[in-house]
Design an enzyme around this catalytic site. Structure first.
Site, short mmCIF file in Angstrom:
data_model
loop_
_atom_site.label_atom_id
_atom_site.label_comp_id
_atom_site.label_asym_id
_atom_site.label_seq_id
_atom_site.Cartn_x
_atom_site.Cartn_y
_atom_site.Cartn_z
N LEU A 1 2.99 -9.25 -0.74
CA LEU A 1 2.46 -8.65 0.50
C LEU A 1 0.95 -8.55 0.38
CD1 LEU A 1 5.01 -5.82 1.32
CD2 LEU A 1 5.13 -8.27 1.81
N HIS B 1 0.84 -1.21 0.00
CA HIS B 1 0.00 0.00 0.00
C HIS B 1 0.87 1.26 0.00
CE1 HIS B 1 -2.80 -2.87 2.25
NE2 HIS B 1 -3.53 -2.52 1.22
P1 AMP Z 1 -6.57 -3.68 -0.39
O1 AMP Z 1 -6.38 -2.90 0.87
O2 AMP Z 1 -6.18 -5.12 -0.27
O3 AMP Z 1 -7.94 -3.48 -0.98
O4 AMP Z 1 -5.55 -3.07 -1.44
C1 AMP Z 1 -5.56 -1.69 -1.76
C2 AMP Z 1 -4.72 -1.49 -2.98
O5 AMP Z 1 -3.39 -1.89 -2.72
C3 AMP Z 1 -5.21 -2.32 -4.18
O6 AMP Z 1 -5.08 -1.55 -5.35
C4 AMP Z 1 -4.25 -3.48 -4.17
O7 AMP Z 1 -4.07 -4.07 -5.43
C5 AMP Z 1 -2.97 -2.80 -3.70
N1 AMP Z 1 -2.04 -3.79 -3.15
C6 AMP Z 1 -2.28 -4.69 -2.17
N2 AMP Z 1 -1.20 -5.47 -1.96
C7 AMP Z 1 -0.26 -5.05 -2.85
C8 AMP Z 1 1.07 -5.46 -3.15
N3 AMP Z 1 1.67 -6.47 -2.51
N4 AMP Z 1 1.74 -4.81 -4.11
C9 AMP Z 1 1.16 -3.78 -4.80
N5 AMP Z 1 -0.10 -3.35 -4.56
C10 AMP Z 1 -0.80 -3.98 -3.60
#
Ligand code: AMP
Length: 279
Positions: free
Chosen positions: A184, A37
């Site tokens: 991650l 994030h």
């Molecule tokens: P989430 O909180 O899981 O909904 O993720 C929020 C944003 O962070 C989304 O656009 C995810 O794709 C991105 N994201 C989550 N994990 C990763 C990661 N390991 N690498 C890059 N982006 C991530």
């Protein structure tokens, strides 16, 4: 960093920024923040005058109530982590996001809704599209940042943009991984140390496929990947070899200019997803 919880306060701030011609970068998240994030937030900070991060566990994108209940939440730590990186944290309640009740709208997402995550998490992408559309209306970002970790979601957002004529530029950002290759994820917080070690089998399998795809048809490669995962500690839900442009399943390599392996697998009751470009 300003922490905003109400719609009126956010609208006021956004109008002020627009009036002063400030560019707005937006990073929607569900919290339990990690370095993946933070990479998105840092990129937004480099490319925009003001960065808005939203932290909201969106109930309409969970098809499994148990998964929603167990989703890791740690808002104080989250705010501390982005304190120096973002200018605004939008942390709304469910009522603020859904004043008329937490239900999804319907968007014509085509095949994206019936393949992979769409197939195994019915209604998930309608929930994602609904909340992102609502946030875009509120934040009116110039650029919005999404991780390739959720590759299918990224394509859904691009589709939403074209369906609804949204002026925001959608930026896909590479997956941030641990040293051993594990992507991650907020859900990793629910894994015991031993499970964390085992979860790397997803990345190892995908890497093996990247090194060996030339020796197999796409169908054989998928079978090999499933066999490898099944021989290990995880319970794979699906493996697909698909076109990186539209996620259509690849039947043969000829004619494809971009291929990606996408995996969903369980470690005990924690569901993990990942993907890797083969070429
Ligand atoms: P989430 O909180 O899981 O909904 O993720 C929020 C944003 O962070 C989304 O656009 C995810 O794709 C991105 N994201 C989550 N994990 C990763 C990661 N390991 N690498 C890059 N982006 C991530």
């Amino acid at each position: 960093m300003q922490v905003i919880r109400e719609q009126a306060a956010l609208s006021h701030l956004i109008s002020d920024l627009k009036g002063r011609q400030k560019s707005i970068g937006f990073v929607p998240t569900m919290g339990a923040l990690h370095d993946g994030h933070l990479d998105l937030v840092k990129r937004s900070a480099m490319e925009n005058d003001v960065t808005v991060i939203s932290i909201f566990v969106n109930p309409t994108q969970f098809n499994n109530p148990e998964d929603l209940k167990k989703y890791p939440r740690n808002i104080d730590k989250d705010l501390e982590m982005v304190q120096k990186l973002a200018q605004v944290a939008f942390v709304p309640s469910v009522d603020v996001v859904y004043p008329d009740g937490a239900v999804s709208k319907h968007y014509d997402l085509g095949d994206l809704e019936t393949t992979m995550e769409g197939e195994f998490r019915p209604g998930h992408f309608q929930g994602v599209a609904t909340v992102v559309h609502r946030f875009f209306d509120l934040v009116r970002p110039d650029k919005a940042y999404f991780g390739e970790k959720d590759f299918q979601q990224l394509l859904v957002i691009r589709k939403l943009r074209s369906l609804m004529n949204i002026p925001t530029e959608i930026i896909g950002h590479p997956i941030v991984r641990a040293k051993n290759g594990l992507a991650l994820s907020s859900r990793n917080a629910r894994l015991e140390p031993k499970q964390l070690q085992e979860a790397v089998e997803i990345y190892d399998t995908m890497q093996w496929c990247r090194e060996n795809w030339r020796n197999h048809s796409p169908g054989e490669l998928k079978k090999k990947a499933l066999d490898r995962l099944e021989a290990g500690s995880l319970q794979p839900e699906y493996v697909e070899i698909c076109d990186g442009n539209d996620l259509k399943i690849i039947e043969n390599w000829e004619g494809s200019d971009s291929a990606r392996i996408c995996v969903a697998a369980y470690s005990a009751n924690v569901r993990l997803i990942d993907n890797l470009s083969l070429f």
